[in-house]
Write an enzyme that holds these catalytic residues in place. Structure first.
Site, mmCIF file in Angstrom:
data_model
loop_
_atom_site.group_PDB
_atom_site.id
_atom_site.type_symbol
_atom_site.label_atom_id
_atom_site.label_comp_id
_atom_site.label_asym_id
_atom_site.label_seq_id
_atom_site.Cartn_x
_atom_site.Cartn_y
_atom_site.Cartn_z
ATOM 1 N N HIS A 33 0.843 -1.145 0.065
ATOM 2 C CA HIS A 33 -0.107 -0.007 0.197
ATOM 3 C C HIS A 33 1.033 1.180 -0.076
ATOM 4 C CE1 HIS A 33 -2.733 2.908 2.095
ATOM 5 N NE2 HIS A 33 -3.490 2.604 1.424
ATOM 6 N N ARG A 34 0.957 1.921 -1.220
ATOM 7 C CA ARG A 34 1.809 3.021 -1.429
ATOM 8 C C ARG A 34 3.220 2.702 -1.030
ATOM 9 N NH1 ARG A 34 -1.819 7.431 2.667
ATOM 10 N NH2 ARG A 34 -3.892 6.304 2.092
ATOM 11 N N ASP A 62 -1.314 5.508 -6.443
ATOM 12 C CA ASP A 62 -2.225 6.794 -6.499
ATOM 13 C C ASP A 62 -1.978 7.783 -7.304
ATOM 14 O OD1 ASP A 62 -4.006 5.565 -4.378
ATOM 15 O OD2 ASP A 62 -2.584 6.320 -2.944
ATOM 16 N N HIS A 75 -0.972 10.579 -2.891
ATOM 17 C CA HIS A 75 -2.005 10.227 -2.370
ATOM 18 C C HIS A 75 -3.068 11.196 -2.397
ATOM 19 C CE1 HIS A 75 -5.111 9.158 0.586
ATOM 20 N NE2 HIS A 75 -5.321 8.003 0.022
ATOM 21 N N GLU A 147 -4.383 3.298 -8.949
ATOM 22 C CA GLU A 147 -5.538 3.982 -8.372
ATOM 23 C C GLU A 147 -5.697 5.300 -9.332
ATOM 24 O OE1 GLU A 147 -6.450 4.151 -4.569
ATOM 25 O OE2 GLU A 147 -8.401 5.239 -4.559
ATOM 26 N N GLN A 184 -7.363 0.358 -10.189
ATOM 27 C CA GLN A 184 -8.681 0.197 -9.066
ATOM 28 C C GLN A 184 -9.084 1.891 -8.896
ATOM 29 O OE1 GLN A 184 -7.035 -0.129 -5.402
ATOM 30 N NE2 GLN A 184 -4.945 0.928 -5.580
HETATM 31 O O1 G3P Z 1 -6.630 0.958 -2.711
HETATM 32 C C1 G3P Z 1 -6.673 0.808 -1.504
HETATM 33 C C2 G3P Z 1 -6.425 1.987 -0.856
HETATM 34 O O2 G3P Z 1 -5.457 2.433 -1.225
HETATM 35 C C3 G3P Z 1 -7.431 2.801 -0.685
HETATM 36 O O3 G3P Z 1 -7.282 3.799 0.145
HETATM 37 O O4 G3P Z 1 -7.190 6.280 0.502
HETATM 38 O O5 G3P Z 1 -5.154 4.451 0.764
HETATM 39 O O6 G3P Z 1 -6.142 5.111 -1.475
HETATM 40 P P1 G3P Z 1 -6.281 4.971 0.018
HETATM 41 CA CA CA Z 2 -4.793 3.828 -3.050
#
Ligand code: G3P
Ligand code: CA
Length: 314
Positions: A33-34, A62, A75, A147, A184
């Site tokens: 995640h990131r 993101d 993000h 994303e 996503q």
């Molecule tokens: O893609 C899962 C998650 O990344 C979504 O939440 O806010 O971290 O982009 P966020």
């Molecule tokens: Ca994300």
């Protein structure tokens, strides 16, 4: 997903000192995640390097667009949390700054200030990456989970991403291994644009926390255009996973950080999970398989093949 889930391994995992490998019984993929965002500033080369080193199967991006039209990986809609430097360049909306302005900012000083115990001095020199830089740097060593952030603010972003993926050789018209790229979004509209542009892309509908029952009620609609769902992890239970798999879809919840949450999700047989701790997830889930098999829970689950054939027969 809370500590106390009534499985022996889950309970054991509530004690962080207990090593509780799940091992080969799970097909859960590890999505950083990131990047390895616990250990390094999110969405930087350091976070991605460390995620791959830790054994993540996918690294997440993101994506937004600068005022001069460059896709960048960040993000928040504003840069104030994660960039530091001259206020004229390093505060305000991402979309209001040029790439050169954003590149003048440190993308790591915030992490040093916020998490000094985890920080490294060299993080201060990190810069915001463009999407193209990330794809080119990691396409030989990782897979991508992209994303679109607030896509209505960035008209045409879906086409730009598809064209970039095509130019970088990352599209898989006839995929026979795990996707090199997942797409996503919380925006159904954005995902449907991707579907119309490139039917082979596996699309994941992100869903805010709505509860398992409500989410189960959304699945048939989502299945019309998406390959799977990305729910909040607190919405994930056995009935949701079963409903997803019955529809030959995949489920990739966000965002597990503790051993207990990672074990609980994997034991529920989710297909993948987002985590800030790919090191822990890899340790618990076991060694990555190389190459990863494509998702194959049932034949129809590869519904992107159906989409490809539908487009081809038009
Ligand atoms: O893609 C899962 C998650 O990344 C979504 O939440 O806010 O971290 O982009 P966020
Ligand atoms: Ca994300």
């Amino acid at each position: 997903m809370r500590c106390g889930f009534a499985l022996v391994l889950s309970l054991a995992a509530c004690n962080s000192a207990v090593h509780s490998p799940i091992g080969a019984s799970t097909n859960t993929i590890v999505i950083a995640h990131r990047g390895f965002s616990y250990s390094a500033p999110e969405h930087t080369f350091a976070a991605y390097d460390q995620a791959i080193e830790a054994g993540a199967d996918y690294i997440e991006q993101d994506v937004q667009r600068t005022s001069d039209g460059v896709l960048v990986v960040i993000h928040d809609a504003t840069v104030d949390r994660t960039l530091r430097g001259d206020a004229s360049a390093c505060s305000g909306s991402v979309a209001d700054h040029t790439l050169a302005q954003l590149k003048s900012c440190s993308a790591g000083r915030w992490f040093i200030e916020t998490f000094p115990a985890r920080a490294r001095a060299e993080y201060a020199t990190l810069r915001i990456p463009t999407l193209l830089e990330v794809l080119q740097r990691y396409k030989a060593s990782s897979r991508f989970y992209i994303e679109t952030k607030d896509p209505d603010r960035f008209p045409g972003i879906e086409r730009e991403i598809v064209e970039m993926l095509r130019a970088e050789g990352l599209l898989q018209p006839v995929p026979d291994i795990a996707p090199r790229v997942y797409i996503q979004s919380f925006s159904e509209t954005s995902l449907r644009r991707f579907k119309s542009l490139e039917a082979s892309l596996p699309l994941i509908q992100l869903v805010p926390r709505v509860g398992s029952s409500a989410l189960r009620g959304m699945l048939d609609g989502i299945r019309d255009y998406a390959f799977g769902i990305g729910p909040h992890m607190d919405d994930v239970d056995a009935s949701l996973v079963s409903a997803v798999h019955t529809r030959c879809m995949v489920i990739h919840p966000y965002t597990a950080e503790s051993r207990a949450d990672i074990v609980s999700l994997a034991e529920l047989d989710v297909d993948g999970l987002f985590t800030d701790r790919p090191d822990i997830a890899r340790d618990l889930i076991g060694s990555p398989r190389n190459p990863l098999p494509r998702p194959d829970r049932c034949t129809v689950r590869a519904n992107r093949f159906e989409l490809v054939s539908k487009v081809a027969s038009k």
